[in-house]
Design a protein around this motif. Structure first.
Motif, PDB file in Angstrom:
ATOM      1  N   PRO A 174       0.794  -1.046   0.296  1.00  0.00           N
ATOM      2  CA  PRO A 174       0.004  -0.077   0.074  1.00  0.00           C
ATOM      3  C   PRO A 174       0.841   1.175  -0.050  1.00  0.00           C
ATOM      4  CG  PRO A 174      -0.026  -1.181   2.099  1.00  0.00           C
ATOM      5  CD  PRO A 174       0.627  -1.982   1.085  1.00  0.00           C
ATOM      6  N   ASP A 175       0.295   2.354  -0.735  1.00  0.00           N
ATOM      7  CA  ASP A 175       1.079   3.459  -0.843  1.00  0.00           C
ATOM      8  C   ASP A 175       0.160   4.649   0.034  1.00  0.00           C
ATOM      9  OD1 ASP A 175      -1.237   3.927  -2.457  1.00  0.00           O
ATOM     10  OD2 ASP A 175      -0.096   4.359  -4.152  1.00  0.00           O
ATOM     11  N   ARG A 176      -1.021   4.104   0.482  1.00  0.00           N
ATOM     12  CA  ARG A 176      -1.997   5.099   1.292  1.00  0.00           C
ATOM     13  C   ARG A 176      -2.968   4.076   1.914  1.00  0.00           C
ATOM     14  NH1 ARG A 176      -5.584  10.256  -0.901  1.00  0.00           N
ATOM     15  NH2 ARG A 176      -3.964  11.610   0.092  1.00  0.00           N
ATOM     16  N   ALA A 177      -3.477   4.467   2.964  1.00  0.00           N
ATOM     17  CA  ALA A 177      -4.180   3.674   3.916  1.00  0.00           C
ATOM     18  C   ALA A 177      -5.321   4.770   4.419  1.00  0.00           C
ATOM     19  CB  ALA A 177      -3.415   3.098   5.015  1.00  0.00           C
ATOM     20  N   LEU A 178      -6.517   4.190   4.645  1.00  0.00           N
ATOM     21  CA  LEU A 178      -7.744   4.863   5.143  1.00  0.00           C
ATOM     22  C   LEU A 178      -7.809   4.582   6.656  1.00  0.00           C
ATOM     23  CD1 LEU A 178     -10.481   6.288   4.171  1.00  0.00           C
ATOM     24  CD2 LEU A 178     -11.315   4.047   3.915  1.00  0.00           C
ATOM     25  N   TYR A 205     -15.217  -7.748  11.416  1.00  0.00           N
ATOM     26  CA  TYR A 205     -16.496  -8.342  11.325  1.00  0.00           C
ATOM     27  C   TYR A 205     -17.643  -7.219  11.431  1.00  0.00           C
ATOM     28  CZ  TYR A 205     -14.106 -12.833  12.240  1.00  0.00           C
ATOM     29  OH  TYR A 205     -13.207 -13.877  12.197  1.00  0.00           O
ATOM     30  N   ARG A 206     -17.109  -5.948  11.175  1.00  0.00           N
ATOM     31  CA  ARG A 206     -18.231  -4.999  11.041  1.00  0.00           C
ATOM     32  C   ARG A 206     -17.857  -4.126   9.691  1.00  0.00           C
ATOM     33  NH1 ARG A 206     -22.420  -4.761  11.608  1.00  0.00           N
ATOM     34  NH2 ARG A 206     -22.510  -2.390  11.920  1.00  0.00           N
ATOM     35  N   GLU A 207     -17.305  -5.111   8.689  1.00  0.00           N
ATOM     36  CA  GLU A 207     -17.035  -4.495   7.445  1.00  0.00           C
ATOM     37  C   GLU A 207     -18.578  -4.517   6.687  1.00  0.00           C
ATOM     38  OE1 GLU A 207     -12.542  -5.991   7.414  1.00  0.00           O
ATOM     39  OE2 GLU A 207     -13.981  -6.764   6.065  1.00  0.00           O
ATOM     40  N   THR A 208     -19.307  -3.477   6.420  1.00  0.00           N
ATOM     41  CA  THR A 208     -20.546  -3.301   5.831  1.00  0.00           C
ATOM     42  C   THR A 208     -20.645  -3.335   4.217  1.00  0.00           C
ATOM     43  OG1 THR A 208     -20.986  -1.118   5.821  1.00  0.00           O
ATOM     44  CG2 THR A 208     -21.399  -2.366   7.845  1.00  0.00           C
ATOM     45  N   GLU A 209     -21.631  -3.476   3.566  1.00  0.00           N
ATOM     46  CA  GLU A 209     -21.629  -3.374   2.145  1.00  0.00           C
ATOM     47  C   GLU A 209     -21.641  -2.183   1.639  1.00  0.00           C
ATOM     48  OE1 GLU A 209     -24.607  -4.868  -1.471  1.00  0.00           O
ATOM     49  OE2 GLU A 209     -25.463  -5.160   0.394  1.00  0.00           O
ATOM     50  N   SER A 210     -22.197  -1.075   2.414  1.00  0.00           N
ATOM     51  CA  SER A 210     -22.107   0.281   1.963  1.00  0.00           C
ATOM     52  C   SER A 210     -20.605   0.757   2.099  1.00  0.00           C
ATOM     53  CB  SER A 210     -23.123   1.206   2.769  1.00  0.00           C
ATOM     54  OG  SER A 210     -22.679   1.143   4.317  1.00  0.00           O
ATOM     55  N   GLN A 211     -19.922   0.259   3.054  1.00  0.00           N
ATOM     56  CA  GLN A 211     -18.573   0.731   3.213  1.00  0.00           C
ATOM     57  C   GLN A 211     -17.758   0.050   2.109  1.00  0.00           C
ATOM     58  OE1 GLN A 211     -18.055  -0.744   7.414  1.00  0.00           O
ATOM     59  NE2 GLN A 211     -17.103   1.103   8.056  1.00  0.00           N
ATOM     60  N   VAL A 212     -17.995  -1.034   2.042  1.00  0.00           N
ATOM     61  CA  VAL A 212     -17.172  -1.793   0.750  1.00  0.00           C
ATOM     62  C   VAL A 212     -17.634  -1.036  -0.407  1.00  0.00           C
ATOM     63  CG1 VAL A 212     -16.925  -3.916  -0.666  1.00  0.00           C
ATOM     64  CG2 VAL A 212     -17.150  -4.176   1.688  1.00  0.00           C
ATOM     65  N   LEU A 213     -18.567  -0.720  -0.910  1.00  0.00           N
ATOM     66  CA  LEU A 213     -18.967  -0.014  -2.059  1.00  0.00           C
ATOM     67  C   LEU A 213     -18.320   1.448  -2.155  1.00  0.00           C
ATOM     68  CD1 LEU A 213     -22.824  -1.169  -2.623  1.00  0.00           C
ATOM     69  CD2 LEU A 213     -20.740  -2.080  -3.774  1.00  0.00           C
ATOM     70  N   HIS A 234     -15.713   2.413  -0.394  1.00  0.00           N
ATOM     71  CA  HIS A 234     -14.087   2.259  -0.775  1.00  0.00           C
ATOM     72  C   HIS A 234     -13.805   1.926  -1.862  1.00  0.00           C
ATOM     73  CE1 HIS A 234     -14.595   3.728   3.512  1.00  0.00           C
ATOM     74  NE2 HIS A 234     -14.449   2.497   4.111  1.00  0.00           N
ATOM     75  N   ARG A 235     -14.514   0.928  -2.552  1.00  0.00           N
ATOM     76  CA  ARG A 235     -13.985   0.444  -3.712  1.00  0.00           C
ATOM     77  C   ARG A 235     -14.328   1.550  -4.690  1.00  0.00           C
ATOM     78  NH1 ARG A 235     -17.900  -4.303  -5.282  1.00  0.00           N
ATOM     79  NH2 ARG A 235     -16.634  -5.363  -3.833  1.00  0.00           N
ATOM     80  N   ALA A 236     -15.267   2.505  -4.570  1.00  0.00           N
ATOM     81  CA  ALA A 236     -15.361   3.542  -5.625  1.00  0.00           C
ATOM     82  C   ALA A 236     -14.211   4.495  -5.401  1.00  0.00           C
ATOM     83  CB  ALA A 236     -16.714   4.382  -5.332  1.00  0.00           C
ATOM     84  N   ALA A 237     -13.371   4.817  -4.137  1.00  0.00           N
ATOM     85  CA  ALA A 237     -12.495   5.385  -3.927  1.00  0.00           C
ATOM     86  C   ALA A 237     -11.099   4.936  -4.251  1.00  0.00           C
ATOM     87  CB  ALA A 237     -12.491   5.690  -2.403  1.00  0.00           C
ATOM     88  N   GLY A 238     -11.254   3.729  -4.912  1.00  0.00           N
ATOM     89  CA  GLY A 238      -9.875   2.975  -5.497  1.00  0.00           C
ATOM     90  C   GLY A 238      -9.183   2.301  -4.534  1.00  0.00           C
ATOM     91  N   VAL A 239      -9.951   1.535  -3.464  1.00  0.00           N
ATOM     92  CA  VAL A 239      -9.117   0.798  -2.255  1.00  0.00           C
ATOM     93  C   VAL A 239      -8.985  -0.440  -2.846  1.00  0.00           C
ATOM     94  CG1 VAL A 239      -9.610  -0.021  -0.141  1.00  0.00           C
ATOM     95  CG2 VAL A 239      -9.861   2.388  -0.432  1.00  0.00           C
ATOM     96  N   LEU A 240      -7.977  -0.928  -2.648  1.00  0.00           N
ATOM     97  CA  LEU A 240      -7.585  -2.442  -3.165  1.00  0.00           C
ATOM     98  C   LEU A 240      -7.839  -3.595  -2.280  1.00  0.00           C
ATOM     99  CD1 LEU A 240      -4.021  -1.790  -4.835  1.00  0.00           C
ATOM    100  CD2 LEU A 240      -6.180  -1.819  -6.074  1.00  0.00           C
ATOM    101  N   SER A 241      -7.541  -3.232  -0.837  1.00  0.00           N
ATOM    102  CA  SER A 241      -7.545  -4.227   0.089  1.00  0.00           C
ATOM    103  C   SER A 241      -8.062  -3.666   1.339  1.00  0.00           C
ATOM    104  CB  SER A 241      -6.088  -4.939   0.197  1.00  0.00           C
ATOM    105  OG  SER A 241      -5.410  -3.695   0.528  1.00  0.00           O
ATOM    106  N   VAL A 242      -8.540  -4.603   2.233  1.00  0.00           N
ATOM    107  CA  VAL A 242      -8.832  -4.259   3.687  1.00  0.00           C
ATOM    108  C   VAL A 242      -7.842  -5.221   4.774  1.00  0.00           C
ATOM    109  CG1 VAL A 242     -10.834  -5.963   3.681  1.00  0.00           C
ATOM    110  CG2 VAL A 242     -10.475  -3.963   5.410  1.00  0.00           C
TER     111      VAL A 242
END
Length: 275
Positions: free
Chosen positions: A140-144, A193-201, A203-211
């Motif tokens: 990673p070059d940047r982290a949320l 275990y609190r990774e929700t669908e709205s968060q995934v969508l 962060h995916r739109a923001a270009g996040v590759l991984s969690v």
């Protein structure tokens, strides 16, 4: 649904990052040193200047069985063991089981206080971007910053960037693992275990590759301490939603990971030695 307003006085958002800490890792290590005896030490007390934090603990048996790793008597920390791997005269440390941002940073702080200056955090991770061919590696070059530890080192902000030359060197050397290697953004969370669908969508739109659970905190630590820190993420799953999830790849992957970490460290040491 109306969301409550964010409380700017909440401790996690109002930590006085500009103030020095009362409790220092040097103080703890001095006490541990006194209790453990003269073989333990801090600030150049015999530990390697390069160390891998293996969050999942999977590197430890490989290091012991394949690479003849030995425990370091100079490591003064109570709650972990530091293994020393020596290859062709180059020493590298390894500490396993440092899972989660708070523990990873606690151990990294103690490594830095003991004289370590180059750290790689290795962890399994989940895929956020669609279409990644799994398993693969992410540097990673940047982290949320969706964890708590980084807010005790840096003022509140959504992101933290990786620093130094070690991440780029690690990405170059990781190609030798025989897996796809990606540079990009990761999402660090304290609550897998609190990774929700709205968060995934989102962060995916923001270009996040991984969690994963540690990278943002380690990046924050690197920005406030005299150390180079990089993360190597082994992406093996789609958050437990796929039949092939958690496939770990070839049997020798962890030997290859240790080799690429050693090569990245050696590259950095050679760079530092140049006039």
């Amino acid at each position: 649904m109306v969301r409550p307003a964010m409380d700017a006085t909440a401790p996690i958002l109002s930590h006085p990052t500009e103030e020095p800490s009362v409790f220092l890792p040097e103080n703890l290590l001095l006490r541990a040193n006194a209790l453990k005896g003269p073989s333990a030490g801090i600030r150049g007390g015999g530990i390697p200047v390069c160390c891998v934090l293996g969050f999942d603990g999977e590197l430890v048996p490989v290091a012991r069985e394949k690479l003849r790793a030995r425990p370091s008597p100079a490591w003064a920390c109570f709650h972990t063991a530091l293994l020393v791997i020596e290859t062709d005269g180059f020493e590298m440390g390894l500490i396993g089981g440092t899972v989660g941002a708070p523990f990873a940073v606690l151990v990294a702080e103690q490594l830095i206080a003991s004289g370590c200056r180059h750290i790689i955090g290795y962890s399994s991770a989940g895929a956020i971007t669609e279409g990644l061919r799994l398993p693969c590696l992410v540097v990673p070059d940047r982290a949320l910053r969706d964890e708590g530890t980084s807010y005790h080192y840096l003022a509140p902000a959504a992101w933290v960037d990786a620093t130094g030359e070690l991440p780029a060197a690690l990405a170059r050397r990781a190609v030798g693992c025989g897996l796809p290697v990606h540079r990009g953004h990761t999402w660090t969370t304290d609550a897998p275990y609190r990774e929700t669908e709205s968060q995934v969508l989102r962060h995916r739109a923001a270009g996040v590759l991984s969690v994963e659970m540690e990278a943002a905190a380690l990046m924050a630590l690197a920005r406030t301490r005299d150390a180079e820190i990089a993360s190597l993420l082994y992406v093996t799953n789609t958050l437990g939603t796929g039949e092939a999830d958690f496939h770990k790849g070839t049997a020798d992957i962890h030997e290859r990971v240790l080799a690429c970490c050693r090569e990245a460290f050696a590259e950095g040491m050679e760079r530092e030695a140049q006039p």
